[in-house]
Design an enzyme around this catalytic site. Structure first.
Site, PDB file in Angstrom:
ATOM      1  N   GLU A  90       0.830  -1.213   0.000  1.00  0.00           N
ATOM      2  CA  GLU A  90       0.000   0.000   0.000  1.00  0.00           C
ATOM      3  C   GLU A  90       0.868   1.268   0.000  1.00  0.00           C
ATOM      4  OE1 GLU A  90      -3.180  -0.067   2.898  1.00  0.00           O
ATOM      5  OE2 GLU A  90      -3.580   2.064   2.587  1.00  0.00           O
ATOM      6  N   LYS A 284      -7.531  -1.174  11.157  1.00  0.00           N
ATOM      7  CA  LYS A 284      -6.898  -1.530   9.874  1.00  0.00           C
ATOM      8  C   LYS A 284      -5.650  -0.668   9.696  1.00  0.00           C
ATOM      9  CE  LYS A 284      -6.095  -1.251   5.276  1.00  0.00           C
ATOM     10  NZ  LYS A 284      -5.086  -0.393   4.645  1.00  0.00           N
TER      11      LYS A 284
END
Ligand code: NAD
Length: 443
Positions: A90, A284
């Site tokens: 990411e 998260k």
């Protein structure tokens, strides 16, 4: 969408084929077998020995699945400065961790504290009979059960670990005739899954053997059925806490901004404590940091994630793993997570890049690695919440994602340069990048 040719194809004895045969069969499942094979081969390592090492990690290995490995420097953890390795795909995660590390490096850095290191395993079994008699049997044979694991635990005991507690748990309220041997372990620098499972299987074998010849048991009571013997990835007593704190007034360049920021930050974390929809995304963000270091350190990120989410839901509601408060003019932000990670075992000493990451972190022991992982989680959470309550998350995120969008549009090096300059002061979106590229290309 064109469906893959391979959908619906059965194959027998695939695992017994040679790697060349596997590559040949799998390529034939694609519309363009030559191209499909080429993709796999491009990711194969040219160093044959290294590739064989990777191939032997799992069954049916065809090639390698690359993940970027980045580093986040400037982490001050308990007074030691560290560069943390992070394996993650990411875009914004490493940048966010680095920003948080730098932010806190001038404010005393991170503290990390081990709250416990106990691991858990269970033998789940069915016993059809008088519960009182089972308890008496257990008291009588507790020592013999433990002694049966002596050979397996010998080296671990030498290291200061081993089995620390063994108890009988009556779960017959939940399922008729269901009981457990609940076993607690110290596994020193190992995560311990294999060690724990070996001990549990031995305890299960001994339990059955002792029950079968126990004179006070009826025939039915003698026939204990072991359902399974397995460690638990929920380790509420293998906990680490990471924290940062500083006077509220020193958070941002002006006292007024600092106060406002601290209050909004605390509110945002409180919302994640009470609102599960927010808590999941909040956590998260924490896992962005935790997973990336767990992965780079060669540890089992599925095990870590399962345990951490169980902890987040331990109160009966899924909640934030972190806490923030302002007390007596001090802003404090902390995170407590259960973490069973190792610095030996699994592929840690086998994988050259994992070994490299451990060396970068100063060859930590398991407890030190727990601290580094928790700090990475807290840093990530700080950076995310800071963005959310100030600029919004998309500004930083999309800036980091810009190169991915440009690559999707096959931008040339000069187009990338122009786009990076353009988006320095403009908000990035897919649409805006496409428009800019169209303009550049028309010109
Ligand atoms: P392991 O068995 O590969 O290695 C651990 C062993 O290393 C110990 O048993 C001990 O013999 C030895 N050792 C050497 N020095 C040590 C030290 N200083 N401290 C402690 N032990 C030392 O690994 P493991 O930690 O038992 O298991 C981890 C692996 O198990 C991971 O790869 C994980 O993916 C896998 N696994 C996980 C699960 C699960 O989480 N549910 C289940 C099965 C397997």
């Amino acid at each position: 969408m064109i469906k893959g040719k391979g959908q619906g194809a059965f194959v027998s004895g695939f695992s017994k084929k040679t790697k060349v045969e596997k590559l040949d069969w799998i390529s034939q499942q694609f519309h363009n077998p030559v191209q499909a094979l080429e993709v796999l081969q491009n990711y194969n390592h040219s160093d044959k020995e290294l590739q064989t090492l990777h191939d032997e990690f799992i069954e049916n290995a065809l090639t390698n699945f690359y993940m970027p490995l980045g580093v986040a420097p400037n982490f001050n953890i308990n007074g030691t400065v560290l560069t943390i390795p992070m394996a993650i795909e990411e875009s914004s995660v490493v940048a966010a961790a680095s920003n948080a590390a730098k932010f806190w490096s001038t404010k005393g850095g991170f503290t990390a504290t081990i709250l416990g290191t106990e691991k858990v395993g269970q033998v789940h079994f069915m016993y059809h009979g008088d519960s009182q008699k089972l308890h008496q049997f257990f008291e009588q044979h507790n020592a013999a059960l433990l002694a049966s694991t002596d050979e397996i635990t010998h080296n671990m005991r030498r290291r200061g670990g081993g089995i620390t507690a063994l108890s009988l748990v009556d779960k017959s309220d939940a399922i008729a005739d269901y009981y457990q041997l609940d076993v607690r372990f110290e596994t020193q620098d190992a995560m311990g899954a294999n060690f724990i499972n070996s001990c549990l299987e031995q305890l299960a074998t001994q339990l059955k053997a002792l029950a079968a010849k126990h004179p006070d048991f009826s025939e039915e009571e003698k026939a204990i059925e072991v359902v399974m013997s397995i460690l638990s990835n929920y380790v509420p007593n293998c906990m680490v806490e990471a924290a940062v704190s500083c006077p509220v007034n020193e958070l941002l360049p002006t006292v007024e901004d600092s106060k406002l920021f601290a209050e909004k930050f605390v509110q945002a974390v409180r919302i994640a404590e009470v609102e599960p929809f927010r808590a999941v995304t909040h956590n998260k963000g924490i896992m962005n940091g935790i997973d990336a270091v767990v992965m780079a350190s060669g540890n089992d990120f599925r095990a870590v994630a399962a345990g951490i989410h169980a902890h987040a839901a331990a109160s009966g509601q899924y909640r934030s793993l972190s806490k923030a408060e302002i007390k007596d003019g001090i802003f404090r932000f902390s995170l407590s997570v259960p973490l069973a990670v190792g610095t030996v075992g699994g592929l840690i000493k086998l994988h050259p890049l994992v070994r490299w990451c451990h060396e970068l972190m100063g060859t930590p022991n398991a407890q030190e690695l727990m601290q580094i992982v928790a700090v990475a989680g807290l840093a990530q959470n700080f950076a995310a919440v800071k963005s959310l309550v100030t600029t919004g998350i998309q500004q930083g995120h999309m800036k980091m994602h810009l190169l991915n969008i440009l690559n999707q549009h096959q931008a040339t090096e000069s187009e990338k340069k122009a786009a990076i300059a353009h988006f320095k002061d403009n908000t990035v979106s897919h649409h805006r990048v496409a428009n800019l590229l169209a303009k550049l290309r028309n010109a």
